[in-house]
Motif scaffolding. Sequence first.
Motif, PDB file in Angstrom:
ATOM      1  N   ALA A 257      64.830  38.388  46.764  1.00  0.00           N
ATOM      2  CA  ALA A 257      65.701  39.174  47.660  1.00  0.00           C
ATOM      3  C   ALA A 257      65.640  38.636  49.082  1.00  0.00           C
ATOM      4  CB  ALA A 257      65.234  40.655  47.640  1.00  0.00           C
ATOM      5  N   GLU A 258      64.431  38.345  49.479  1.00  0.00           N
ATOM      6  CA  GLU A 258      64.277  37.823  50.845  1.00  0.00           C
ATOM      7  C   GLU A 258      64.914  36.442  50.963  1.00  0.00           C
ATOM      8  OE1 GLU A 258      60.247  37.594  52.250  1.00  0.00           O
ATOM      9  OE2 GLU A 258      60.944  37.236  54.313  1.00  0.00           O
ATOM     10  N   PHE A 259      64.715  35.613  49.868  1.00  0.00           N
ATOM     11  CA  PHE A 259      65.305  34.276  49.844  1.00  0.00           C
ATOM     12  C   PHE A 259      66.830  34.358  50.031  1.00  0.00           C
ATOM     13  CE2 PHE A 259      67.302  30.973  47.134  1.00  0.00           C
ATOM     14  CZ  PHE A 259      66.878  29.831  47.814  1.00  0.00           C
ATOM     15  N   ARG A 260      67.426  35.299  49.247  1.00  0.00           N
ATOM     16  CA  ARG A 260      68.891  35.438  49.326  1.00  0.00           C
ATOM     17  C   ARG A 260      69.310  35.877  50.727  1.00  0.00           C
ATOM     18  NH1 ARG A 260      70.215  32.511  45.406  1.00  0.00           N
ATOM     19  NH2 ARG A 260      69.202  33.048  43.415  1.00  0.00           N
ATOM     20  N   HIS A 261      68.569  36.825  51.276  1.00  0.00           N
ATOM     21  CA  HIS A 261      68.938  37.340  52.600  1.00  0.00           C
ATOM     22  C   HIS A 261      68.884  36.236  53.657  1.00  0.00           C
ATOM     23  CE1 HIS A 261      69.152  39.903  56.095  1.00  0.00           C
ATOM     24  NE2 HIS A 261      68.003  39.339  56.543  1.00  0.00           N
ATOM     25  N   LEU A 262      67.829  35.430  53.602  1.00  0.00           N
ATOM     26  CA  LEU A 262      67.663  34.361  54.589  1.00  0.00           C
ATOM     27  C   LEU A 262      68.797  33.333  54.453  1.00  0.00           C
ATOM     28  CD1 LEU A 262      63.774  33.846  54.571  1.00  0.00           C
ATOM     29  CD2 LEU A 262      65.162  34.726  56.427  1.00  0.00           C
ATOM     30  N   LEU A 263      69.069  32.989  53.145  1.00  0.00           N
ATOM     31  CA  LEU A 263      70.129  31.989  52.943  1.00  0.00           C
ATOM     32  C   LEU A 263      71.464  32.512  53.474  1.00  0.00           C
ATOM     33  CD1 LEU A 263      69.566  30.312  49.459  1.00  0.00           C
ATOM     34  CD2 LEU A 263      69.453  29.267  51.711  1.00  0.00           C
ATOM     35  N   ARG A 264      71.768  33.803  53.226  1.00  0.00           N
ATOM     36  CA  ARG A 264      73.051  34.349  53.696  1.00  0.00           C
ATOM     37  C   ARG A 264      73.111  34.433  55.241  1.00  0.00           C
ATOM     38  NH1 ARG A 264      73.323  38.212  48.547  1.00  0.00           N
ATOM     39  NH2 ARG A 264      73.780  36.473  47.164  1.00  0.00           N
TER      40      ARG A 264
ATOM     41  N   VAL B 155      71.628  32.301  57.156  1.00  0.00           N
ATOM     42  CA  VAL B 155      71.918  30.924  57.577  1.00  0.00           C
ATOM     43  C   VAL B 155      73.428  30.667  57.470  1.00  0.00           C
ATOM     44  CG1 VAL B 155      71.600  28.478  56.997  1.00  0.00           C
ATOM     45  CG2 VAL B 155      69.628  30.011  57.007  1.00  0.00           C
ATOM     46  N   VAL B 156      74.003  31.081  56.346  1.00  0.00           N
ATOM     47  CA  VAL B 156      75.434  30.822  56.139  1.00  0.00           C
ATOM     48  C   VAL B 156      76.269  31.554  57.196  1.00  0.00           C
ATOM     49  CG1 VAL B 156      77.377  31.170  54.535  1.00  0.00           C
ATOM     50  CG2 VAL B 156      75.199  30.311  53.673  1.00  0.00           C
ATOM     51  N   SER B 157      75.937  32.832  57.488  1.00  0.00           N
ATOM     52  CA  SER B 157      76.759  33.587  58.457  1.00  0.00           C
ATOM     53  C   SER B 157      76.594  33.029  59.877  1.00  0.00           C
ATOM     54  CB  SER B 157      76.425  35.089  58.421  1.00  0.00           C
ATOM     55  OG  SER B 157      75.222  35.350  59.105  1.00  0.00           O
ATOM     56  N   GLU B 158      75.363  32.575  60.170  1.00  0.00           N
ATOM     57  CA  GLU B 158      75.159  31.989  61.513  1.00  0.00           C
ATOM     58  C   GLU B 158      75.923  30.676  61.642  1.00  0.00           C
ATOM     59  OE1 GLU B 158      73.671  33.207  64.428  1.00  0.00           O
ATOM     60  OE2 GLU B 158      73.860  34.987  63.143  1.00  0.00           O
ATOM     61  N   VAL B 159      75.946  29.935  60.521  1.00  0.00           N
ATOM     62  CA  VAL B 159      76.723  28.689  60.540  1.00  0.00           C
ATOM     63  C   VAL B 159      78.201  29.026  60.776  1.00  0.00           C
ATOM     64  CG1 VAL B 159      77.571  26.796  59.071  1.00  0.00           C
ATOM     65  CG2 VAL B 159      75.125  27.257  59.218  1.00  0.00           C
ATOM     66  N   HIS B 160      78.666  30.094  60.124  1.00  0.00           N
ATOM     67  CA  HIS B 160      80.063  30.527  60.339  1.00  0.00           C
ATOM     68  C   HIS B 160      80.335  30.894  61.793  1.00  0.00           C
ATOM     69  CE1 HIS B 160      81.895  30.318  56.403  1.00  0.00           C
ATOM     70  NE2 HIS B 160      80.817  30.898  55.830  1.00  0.00           N
ATOM     71  N   ARG B 161      79.316  31.635  62.370  1.00  0.00           N
ATOM     72  CA  ARG B 161      79.486  32.058  63.783  1.00  0.00           C
ATOM     73  C   ARG B 161      79.559  30.830  64.705  1.00  0.00           C
ATOM     74  NH1 ARG B 161      77.089  34.572  68.128  1.00  0.00           N
ATOM     75  NH2 ARG B 161      74.998  33.802  67.634  1.00  0.00           N
ATOM     76  N   LEU B 162      78.599  29.888  64.412  1.00  0.00           N
ATOM     77  CA  LEU B 162      78.583  28.676  65.224  1.00  0.00           C
ATOM     78  C   LEU B 162      79.907  27.917  65.074  1.00  0.00           C
ATOM     79  CD1 LEU B 162      74.997  27.214  64.852  1.00  0.00           C
ATOM     80  CD2 LEU B 162      76.201  27.685  66.973  1.00  0.00           C
ATOM     81  N   ASN B 163      80.423  27.914  63.854  1.00  0.00           N
ATOM     82  CA  ASN B 163      81.696  27.235  63.605  1.00  0.00           C
ATOM     83  C   ASN B 163      82.833  27.861  64.410  1.00  0.00           C
ATOM     84  OD1 ASN B 163      82.263  24.914  62.221  1.00  0.00           O
ATOM     85  ND2 ASN B 163      81.702  25.806  60.228  1.00  0.00           N
TER      86      ASN B 163
ATOM     87  N   ALA C 173      77.059  20.557  56.904  1.00  0.00           N
ATOM     88  CA  ALA C 173      76.082  20.138  55.885  1.00  0.00           C
ATOM     89  C   ALA C 173      75.081  21.261  55.648  1.00  0.00           C
ATOM     90  CB  ALA C 173      75.367  18.868  56.341  1.00  0.00           C
ATOM     91  N   ILE C 174      74.592  21.862  56.784  1.00  0.00           N
ATOM     92  CA  ILE C 174      73.616  22.964  56.675  1.00  0.00           C
ATOM     93  C   ILE C 174      74.232  24.107  55.877  1.00  0.00           C
ATOM     94  CG2 ILE C 174      72.370  24.755  58.000  1.00  0.00           C
ATOM     95  CD1 ILE C 174      72.079  22.593  60.227  1.00  0.00           C
ATOM     96  N   GLY C 175      75.502  24.398  56.231  1.00  0.00           N
ATOM     97  CA  GLY C 175      76.201  25.502  55.568  1.00  0.00           C
ATOM     98  C   GLY C 175      76.333  25.236  54.063  1.00  0.00           C
ATOM     99  N   LEU C 176      76.738  23.991  53.699  1.00  0.00           N
ATOM    100  CA  LEU C 176      76.945  23.644  52.300  1.00  0.00           C
ATOM    101  C   LEU C 176      75.634  23.718  51.527  1.00  0.00           C
ATOM    102  CD1 LEU C 176      79.519  20.712  52.548  1.00  0.00           C
ATOM    103  CD2 LEU C 176      79.815  22.928  51.395  1.00  0.00           C
ATOM    104  N   ILE C 177      74.559  23.172  52.199  1.00  0.00           N
ATOM    105  CA  ILE C 177      73.241  23.168  51.543  1.00  0.00           C
ATOM    106  C   ILE C 177      72.777  24.608  51.303  1.00  0.00           C
ATOM    107  CG2 ILE C 177      70.768  22.587  51.896  1.00  0.00           C
ATOM    108  CD1 ILE C 177      71.897  20.047  53.408  1.00  0.00           C
ATOM    109  N   ALA C 178      72.962  25.427  52.295  1.00  0.00           N
ATOM    110  CA  ALA C 178      72.534  26.821  52.163  1.00  0.00           C
ATOM    111  C   ALA C 178      73.295  27.489  51.018  1.00  0.00           C
ATOM    112  CB  ALA C 178      72.772  27.564  53.475  1.00  0.00           C
ATOM    113  N   GLN C 179      74.597  27.185  50.936  1.00  0.00           N
ATOM    114  CA  GLN C 179      75.409  27.789  49.874  1.00  0.00           C
ATOM    115  C   GLN C 179      74.933  27.291  48.495  1.00  0.00           C
ATOM    116  OE1 GLN C 179      79.439  26.915  50.927  1.00  0.00           O
ATOM    117  NE2 GLN C 179      79.706  28.910  51.928  1.00  0.00           N
TER     118      GLN C 179
END
Length: 689
Positions: free
Chosen positions: A504-511, A513-521, A485-491
């Motif tokens: 720029a910072e917003f995009r970086h933070l969101l990405r 989040v997405v990559s950390e979600v991937h790592r956790l996955n 859910a976190i990953g989808l919301i971030a995307q």
Amino acid sequence: MSRIKQFRQRLFLLHPASLGGIFFLLFIVFLTSTLFEYRYRRLEIEHMMEEEASLLIHALTVGAENAVEGYNGNRTILTGSLLGRLRLLDRLDRQKPLTSRALKDIAGRGGMYRINVFDRTGRRIAWNVPPDHAPSLHHRDPKRELEPILSGRVDSLVLGIRQSVSDRGPRLIAAVARSRGGAIVGNVDASELLELRRSIGAGSLIRKIGAGEAGIDYIIWQDTTAILAATPNVSGADPLLADPVLAAALRARKPTTRMTEFDGRPVFEVVNPFYYRGANVGLLRVGLRTDHFNAAFAKLRNRFFMMLGLLFFGGLALFNLVITRRDRALAAGAYQRVSTFSSSMLTSMADAVLSVNGAGALTLLNAAGERLFGVRADDVLGRSAASLSLELASLFAEAASGEFSVMKREFRCRAGGREHVLEGSFSRISEGQGGAEDWQGTVVVLRDLTEHHAMQERLERQGKLTAMGELASGVAHEIRNPLNAIGLIAQRLDIEFTPKEDEAEFRHLLRTVVSEVHRLNAIIQRFLRFARPPALEVVPTDLAAFAADYRAVLEGEASDKGVAFSLSGAPGTVALIDRDQMQQVLLNIVRNAVEATSRGGAVSVSVSADAGSAVIEVADTGKGTTPDERHRMFNLYFTTKDDGTGMGLSIASQIVQSHGGTIEVNDRPGGGTVFRILVPQAPPSGGDS
Ligand code: ADP
């Protein structure tokens, strides 16, 4: 030679009863032969003595006959001369009748003692001595004695030898017919004649022989009434007819022998009837001394006793020898059986058995012990127990100094190039009462618990892994949905929203989040994969070819760190494996090896076959492991690295186990660690796919 040896061996192993029987038989044979010899000797001596006595009797007979003959000859001459002189007197009488006066003169000159002239009626009519001195016919009736002459039947008559009445000696008396009728009687001295008879007769011979030393004890010549002659030492003798032996001997025509007594000593007597001119004139008894016989018998007896003694002591010695040998053979047999039994028991025992003496030197190492320590008993016996293992040597020392008789210890020790978990039962060997002073050494029975422990560890590990895996999968499930859910919301935020500032910072933070979600996955994926490993898809695979397929990847891992890599192993070792999963095992282990090894070190992978297992061995020259690390390294999450997950070996172990195999870890001689992946070999028909 060997037959004699066999016979001796059999003799020495005879049963005592049989030996006794043999000796009894020998004794009987010996006794019989001695008795036989005794009888034979006795008969021989008796025969000799009989011969001796017979010769003597023969000599006596011949001597006596000769003597009698000589005597008779002399008597004939003397009688002839007396008759001649009496006839001369008759001639004188015919011329002129003889008067007493004339007879006195003639008697003195003619050597005659008495002359009497009788008339036809037997009356004495002339004489040379007065009638009261008439010697010859003093007590006799002249008429009756001279009857043959007076009746004219004979012209001369020998009246025999008679003692003179006046005791002047023996006289030979004879008579002739008187021409004028009547008889002329005269006598001459017969003492010389009788003396001759005495000196050459059988009696004299007997006396002379008896005095000699020819082994003759006595000689007796006797008839039914009295002793006729005997050696001087004989004072009396049994009357012939009272003694049945003598009475029988008198009737017999050959010598009789017997053992009898004379003067209180034993004698051998030969009895022979004595014949003279065909007529029996009594018995000759010759007593011979038994000295010969006694001496021979004494010799025989001494020999008998000597032989008996020899037989007895020899028998006793042999008997003793046989008993000792028998006992020794029995004991040796029993010992042989016991030692064969114990040595075959020791040989076939699965547990290692070792013993040390009081000085700590090895005195026993059985076949299982040889296998355990990878040595030959002949090479280590007599050497210190420390040459096998220091741990073992120190436990031997502890058992020797302890007060207990059996000591149990579980310990780890390196034996035969591998680490073993051993359980030892140490027992003190003592002789006698078992006191401390009787201590002779220590024996230990070693049970190898390595496999048992490994199995236990594997089971424990398995249990832990399963439990952790389940926990992880539960947690992962719980986390995965919110995480997605976190990953989808971030995307969505990234796509649908654009901030008014700091985009720029917003995009970086969101990405991020997405990559950390991937790592956790990914982590959750691994957990899930660990908890529910995918089903195996095995194919027969040649392990040498399999390893070679991944050579580049593996080599890459090593070369990145400046570690040398080598791969070896001939094709032919085939196992049924899931290539993907086994690749992960190989990669995890090689990666660990490279990480443990410093730059310049080496990692080698080799493929081989070992007792039905296909083996992939990964050796490194790295830092090595402690026993504790080796014990724990397969635990999930055990790691000694800062960035480690502690999952690599857990997963590898799980995969290998699912292939029915095991992973072993050992120190590498010279430093480093060796991992051995063992999986069952595939049947030979299987080919590489
Ligand atoms: P990680 O590698 O993430 O630590 P692993 O399960 O792969 O997890 O390994 C567990 C531990 O085992 C390591 O942290 C290390 O201490 C030890 N280990 C594994 N392989 C070796 C090796 N070849 N030499 C030394 N130690 C090793």
